[in-house]
Design a protein around this motif. Structure first.
Motif, PDB file in Angstrom:
ATOM      1  N   UNK A 134      22.917  78.707  43.847  1.00 19.78           N
ATOM      2  CA  UNK A 134      23.406  80.075  43.693  1.00 19.78           C
ATOM      3  C   UNK A 134      23.930  80.609  45.014  1.00 19.78           C
ATOM      4  N   UNK A 135      23.196  80.342  46.117  1.00 17.35           N
ATOM      5  CA  UNK A 135      23.652  80.789  47.436  1.00 17.35           C
ATOM      6  C   UNK A 135      24.957  80.114  47.812  1.00 17.35           C
ATOM      7  N   UNK A 136      25.089  78.815  47.483  1.00 18.77           N
ATOM      8  CA  UNK A 136      26.296  78.070  47.853  1.00 18.77           C
ATOM      9  C   UNK A 136      27.527  78.633  47.173  1.00 18.77           C
ATOM     10  N   UNK A 137      27.438  78.827  45.857  1.00 16.27           N
ATOM     11  CA  UNK A 137      28.615  79.302  45.151  1.00 16.27           C
ATOM     12  C   UNK A 137      28.819  80.800  45.361  1.00 16.27           C
ATOM     13  N   UNK A 138      27.748  81.519  45.649  1.00 16.92           N
ATOM     14  CA  UNK A 138      27.914  82.931  45.977  1.00 16.92           C
ATOM     15  C   UNK A 138      28.723  83.098  47.249  1.00 16.92           C
ATOM     16  N   UNK A 139      28.581  82.149  48.174  1.00 18.95           N
ATOM     17  CA  UNK A 139      29.330  82.242  49.423  1.00 18.95           C
ATOM     18  C   UNK A 139      30.820  82.128  49.191  1.00 18.95           C
ATOM     19  N   UNK A 140      31.190  81.441  48.114  1.00 17.44           N
ATOM     20  CA  UNK A 140      32.612  81.336  47.795  1.00 17.44           C
ATOM     21  C   UNK A 140      33.182  82.695  47.408  1.00 17.44           C
ATOM     22  N   UNK A 141      32.327  83.545  46.834  1.00 14.64           N
ATOM     23  CA  UNK A 141      32.790  84.855  46.421  1.00 14.64           C
ATOM     24  C   UNK A 141      33.085  85.755  47.615  1.00 14.64           C
ATOM     25  N   UNK A 142      32.627  85.349  48.801  1.00 12.72           N
ATOM     26  CA  UNK A 142      32.910  86.130  49.999  1.00 12.72           C
ATOM     27  C   UNK A 142      34.291  85.822  50.568  1.00 12.72           C
ATOM     28  N   UNK A 143      34.964  84.807  49.986  1.00 14.41           N
ATOM     29  CA  UNK A 143      36.299  84.469  50.443  1.00 14.41           C
ATOM     30  C   UNK A 143      37.277  85.562  50.053  1.00 14.41           C
ATOM     31  N   UNK A 144      38.446  85.622  50.697  1.00 13.70           N
ATOM     32  CA  UNK A 144      39.454  86.596  50.301  1.00 13.70           C
ATOM     33  C   UNK A 144      39.715  86.512  48.808  1.00 13.70           C
ATOM     34  N   UNK A 145      39.806  87.635  48.141  1.00  9.90           N
ATOM     35  CA  UNK A 145      39.808  87.664  46.673  1.00  9.90           C
ATOM     36  C   UNK A 145      41.198  87.660  46.069  1.00  9.90           C
ATOM     37  N   UNK A 146      42.147  86.956  46.708  1.00  5.48           N
ATOM     38  CA  UNK A 146      43.479  86.966  46.140  1.00  5.48           C
ATOM     39  C   UNK A 146      43.511  86.340  44.752  1.00  5.48           C
ATOM     40  N   UNK A 147      42.616  85.373  44.510  1.00  4.95           N
ATOM     41  CA  UNK A 147      42.609  84.721  43.200  1.00  4.95           C
ATOM     42  C   UNK A 147      41.983  85.606  42.139  1.00  4.95           C
ATOM     43  N   UNK A 148      41.273  86.672  42.547  1.00  4.86           N
ATOM     44  CA  UNK A 148      40.555  87.496  41.597  1.00  4.86           C
ATOM     45  C   UNK A 148      41.383  88.670  41.082  1.00  4.86           C
ATOM     46  N   UNK A 149      42.659  88.744  41.456  1.00  5.61           N
ATOM     47  CA  UNK A 149      43.509  89.823  40.981  1.00  5.61           C
ATOM     48  C   UNK A 149      43.676  89.728  39.476  1.00  5.61           C
ATOM     49  N   UNK A 150      43.742  90.854  38.773  1.00  4.69           N
ATOM     50  CA  UNK A 150      43.919  90.804  37.321  1.00  4.69           C
ATOM     51  C   UNK A 150      45.265  90.209  36.964  1.00  4.69           C
ATOM     52  N   UNK A 152      26.465  76.103  36.018  1.00  5.42           N
ATOM     53  CA  UNK A 152      26.268  77.481  35.581  1.00  5.42           C
ATOM     54  C   UNK A 152      26.861  78.444  36.607  1.00  5.42           C
ATOM     55  N   UNK A 153      26.665  78.132  37.876  1.00  3.00           N
ATOM     56  CA  UNK A 153      27.180  78.976  38.952  1.00  3.00           C
ATOM     57  C   UNK A 153      28.668  78.719  39.183  1.00  3.00           C
ATOM     58  N   UNK A 154      29.081  77.467  39.028  1.00  2.00           N
ATOM     59  CA  UNK A 154      30.507  77.157  39.134  1.00  2.00           C
ATOM     60  C   UNK A 154      31.286  77.910  38.069  1.00  2.00           C
ATOM     61  N   UNK A 155      30.768  77.927  36.844  1.00  2.00           N
ATOM     62  CA  UNK A 155      31.397  78.688  35.757  1.00  2.00           C
ATOM     63  C   UNK A 155      31.621  80.140  36.168  1.00  2.00           C
ATOM     64  N   UNK A 156      30.578  80.752  36.736  1.00  2.00           N
ATOM     65  CA  UNK A 156      30.686  82.154  37.131  1.00  2.00           C
ATOM     66  C   UNK A 156      31.720  82.344  38.242  1.00  2.00           C
TER      67      UNK A 156
END
Length: 444
Positions: A11-27, A143-147
């Motif tokens: 969970x910590x490993x994949x959560x760290x990916x969420x700290x990356x710039x969120x250009x891919x998360x744009x709607x 499970x975390x990769x999916x999220x």
């Protein structure tokens, strides 16, 4: 590492990916996209149709029009010499790893974080190969990769994740198989939380734990397996009553159940217990096929994995001694079983067991299915509309208005030449383009 700590580290490993710039998360863009297809595969009929235009808006297919529609307010994507298809679904993958001679020692040498970061690359390879959805049948990481994929932090297919598989003591998914006595005693016997059951009550608890963990589907190992550190690859490992308890409890939570099974008796018990699909099915015979048709059970052959392990079994040192004879014996039979199942009218859906073989090579399964006598159009249906039926979803698997805008394309006609599936050069998932053909720009 105990499963609970392993999950925390992942969970910590994949959560760290969420700290990356969120250009891919744009709607998704609200702009209408017009995908002009030279040909279109109709997954419902299994036919290749002529030129069509697929209109995409807000991540969904808005309309499918015959011919090349001209729309002033749409961004055009021209695939005139391509066949467009619904994005493929691989119903049996393991994105948390990939087979190698070091696989059996890596669990002791690497941290869960290592497996988490590896899974990111495997996910992207799978998506770029044309697989916009996968069912991952076993692994804490996914499970975390999916999220992370759903949040836009990672490029990858839509993941329907099983989380930890459910086994019996010493069964194919018992996480302590192969451990020495001292280490096994130190960790203690695994139970339902770790996915190991030995009773009906355990079975119910294990399913409820998967619900608590956030799983989308349940995976059981109804027989021994090829790659587990155990002697038998086909002995039955659940009672009918245990399988039924799993299936009934899964139904309470909206889960479907996939059953890894090589041996006949384990398959029989799984089918009678009500599972949705049989994975591998190596020693399936006429009696089992009749039972599957009677109960509406799906078959996911995973020919790719069979061929891979049979080939690697010839290499000294690739597999441990206890695994090698199973890989050599069982792996070579799966393609023949798939051929018999198709001839006997068993419902077949697409799955590879990638993670056994290399991620990104998933489309080779189509070639192996055709070699087994399954028509190319039926093989393509197995990875589109049939896979959606196995998953129990109605918003993907066909190119129709209102469905997810999961569109892939290959040059030429894959029904006329199945080798075209290895040349995917356009991938759209939920209306976002991840891959498109390179334009040839004349030299100046």
């Amino acid at each position: 590492m105990p499963p609970r700590l392993r999950l925390t580290a992942v969970a910590f490993a994949l959560a760290s990916l969420n700290a990356l710039p969120a250009q891919a998360a744009e709607p998704p863009t609200a702009t209408t996209q017009a995908v002009h297809c030279g040909k279109l595969f109709d997954a419902r009929s299994g036919r290749i149709l002529g030129e069509h235009t697929v209109l995409v808006r807000d991540g969904r297919i808005a309309e499918v029009l015959p011919g090349r529609a001209k729309l002033a307010d749409a961004d055009s994507i021209v695939l005139s010499d391509h066949t467009c298809m619904p994005g493929w679904t691989d119903l049996h993958v393991h994105l948390d790893g990939e087979s190698s001679p070091q696989s059996y020692s890596e669990g002791f040498r690497l941290d869960p974080v290592d497996f988490a970061y590896r899974s990111v690359g495997y996910a992207e390879k799978t998506l770029m190969a044309g697989f916009t959805s996968v069912r991952d049948l076993g692994g804490d990481v996914t499970l975390h990769l999916r999220d992370a994929v759903n949040q836009g932090a990672v490029k990858g297919p839509r993941i329907f994740a099983a989380g930890t598989s459910i086994a019996t003591t010493g069964g194919h998914a018992d996480p302590t198989n192969g451990f020495n006595t001292h280490l096994a005693h130190l960790m203690g016997p695994p139970g339902p939380t770790e996915g190991v059951i030995n009773s009906i009550d355990d079975a119910r608890q294990a399913v409820r734990q998967r619900y608590k963990d956030g799983s989308d589907v349940i995976k059981i190992t109804a027989t021994g397996g090829v790659l587990s550190y155990a002697k038998s690859g086909d002995a039955p490992q659940f009672t009918v009553e245990e399988v039924k308890a799993i299936v009934d409890t899964a139904r309470d939570y909206g889960f479907r159940v996939a059953a890894h099974a090589h041996g006949k008796e384990g398959m029989r018990r799984a089918i009678l217990g009500g599972v949705t699909s049989i994975e591998h099915g190596t020693y399936m015979d006429d009696e089992i096929m009749r039972l599957m048709k009677q109960h509406g059970t799906w078959y996911v052959p995973t020919i790719s994995a069979g061929r891979f392990v049979a080939e690697k079994a010839k290499i000294d040192g690739y597999f441990p001694a206890v695994v090698r004879p199973k890989a050599e014996r069982i792996g070579a039979l799966i393609q023949e079983t798939a051929a018999k199942a198709y001839r006997n009218g068993v419902k077949i859906a697409f799955g590879t067991d990638m993670g056994v073989g290399p991620h990104g090579d998933n489309a080779r399964e189509f070639l192996y299915m055709v070699e087994a006598g399954i028509p190319a159009n039926v093989a393509l249906q197995a990875a589109t509309i049939r896979a959606a039926e196995v998953l129990g979803v109605d918003d993907q698997g066909v190119l129709e208005a209102g469905k997810r805008a999961d569109i892939i394309a290959v040059p030429g006609d894959p029904v006329a030449d199945i080798n075209a599936v290895l040349k995917v050069d356009f991938v759209m998932k939920d209306g976002k383009v991840y891959r498109q053909p390179r334009l040839d720009i004349p030299a100046q």
